[in-house]
Design a protein around this motif. Structure first.
Motif, short mmCIF file in Angstrom:
data_model
loop_
_atom_site.label_atom_id
_atom_site.label_comp_id
_atom_site.label_asym_id
_atom_site.label_seq_id
_atom_site.Cartn_x
_atom_site.Cartn_y
_atom_site.Cartn_z
N LEU A 190 14.22 1.09 -7.39
CA LEU A 190 12.82 1.44 -7.14
C LEU A 190 11.97 0.18 -6.99
N GLU A 191 12.25 -0.82 -7.81
CA GLU A 191 11.51 -2.08 -7.71
C GLU A 191 11.70 -2.72 -6.34
N MET A 192 12.92 -2.68 -5.83
CA MET A 192 13.19 -3.29 -4.52
C MET A 192 12.53 -2.50 -3.40
N PHE A 193 12.57 -1.16 -3.48
CA PHE A 193 11.91 -0.35 -2.46
C PHE A 193 10.40 -0.60 -2.46
N ASN A 194 9.83 -0.76 -3.65
CA ASN A 194 8.40 -1.04 -3.75
C ASN A 194 8.05 -2.39 -3.12
N GLN A 200 5.87 -4.13 4.05
CA GLN A 200 5.80 -3.29 5.25
C GLN A 200 5.52 -1.84 4.83
N PRO A 201 4.26 -1.47 4.70
CA PRO A 201 3.90 -0.13 4.21
C PRO A 201 4.48 1.02 5.03
N ASP A 202 4.79 0.78 6.30
CA ASP A 202 5.34 1.84 7.15
C ASP A 202 6.87 1.81 7.21
N HIS A 203 7.49 1.15 6.23
CA HIS A 203 8.96 1.09 6.20
C HIS A 203 9.47 2.47 5.78
N ILE A 204 9.84 3.29 6.76
CA ILE A 204 10.19 4.69 6.51
C ILE A 204 11.36 4.82 5.56
N LEU A 205 12.40 4.04 5.77
CA LEU A 205 13.60 4.16 4.93
C LEU A 205 13.32 3.76 3.49
N ALA A 206 12.50 2.71 3.31
CA ALA A 206 12.14 2.30 1.95
C ALA A 206 11.31 3.38 1.27
N GLY A 207 10.41 4.00 2.03
CA GLY A 207 9.61 5.10 1.47
C GLY A 207 10.48 6.26 1.04
N TYR A 208 11.47 6.58 1.86
CA TYR A 208 12.40 7.66 1.53
C TYR A 208 13.22 7.30 0.30
N GLY A 209 13.70 6.05 0.26
CA GLY A 209 14.48 5.60 -0.90
C GLY A 209 13.66 5.65 -2.18
#
Length: 217
Positions: A190-194, A200-209
């Motif tokens: 979660l820390e890495m996805f954040n 990159q606020p629009d990073h879709i895959l990170a948002g999903y993760g």
């Protein structure tokens, strides 16, 4: 200053027309020197005239079959046009002709990945970062290849090395999140996805993760 050196300086400054003129003069002065043809080809390739560039690289090889840089440049054109079998052959030829550069190893590794031969790509990507440990993208791509082979701990090291060089590499953070998720470390993932989303606020895959990790915590 030598016309080829002058042309390279113009290229570095983005002055393509003067670079082309200098290389053309270099060819006129010494038509049996493959270097001028390779340099002129590089100008043509840089401005999108790839078909013409190929002819100059082929001319360089006709003059000097050991002109490793010409094979490398041909490999880049074939790679950009998704002709991966041909690009692989060119990068391998460049290596056999003595081109021991991080870029050639890197591109050969990437080509093998595109050909779905990730395990074969690993030693070339490894050699690329050994030769240039300040290339963030090389560390990143090596990490991706390791992760695809499920060598997760080794992949994490490469993603971290990438971030030491480029702290704004959102995809490296995202893939670290995936790696830690694979290791069932939801907090670290979660820390890495954040981090990826901060960059990159629009990073879709990170948002999903992030959503998946938040549900699991």
């Amino acid at each position: 200053m030598d016309k080829n050196q002058l042309g390279v300086q113009f290229m570095q400054d983005g002055n393509w027309s003067d670079a082309a003129k200098a290389f053309n003069e270099a060819i006129a002065e010494n038509p049996k020197d493959a270097v001028g043809y390779i340099n002129f080809g590089n100008v043509l390739s840089a401005v999108g005239q790839e078909e013409k560039a190929i002819k100059f690289y082929e001319k360089a090889i006709m003059i000097d079959e050991n002109a490793a840089a010409a094979y490398y440049s041909l490999g880049n054109i074939y790679f950009s046009n998704e002709q991966f079998d041909r690009s692989k052959d060119m990068f391998e030829l460049a290596m056999r002709k003595g081109l021991e550069t991080s870029d050639n190893y890197f591109m050969l590794g990437l080509t093998l990945v595109q050909l779905e031969k990730g395990r074969l790509a690993l030693p070339y990507l490894q050699r690329s970062v050994e030769l240039n440990d300040q290339d963030a993208e090389a560390h990143f791509q090596y990490g991706l290849c390791l992760a695809q082979q499920e060598l997760i701990d080794e992949a994490i090291i490469q993603f971290m090395d990438c971030l030491k060089i480029d702290q704004a590499h959102s995809d490296a953070y995202y893939n670290l999140g995936v790696a830690y998720g694979f290791k069932e470390d939801s907090i670290k993932a979660l820390e890495m996805f954040n981090h990826a989303l901060e960059i990159q606020p629009d990073h879709i895959l990170a948002g999903y993760g992030k959503k998946i990790m938040e549900k699991g915590i």
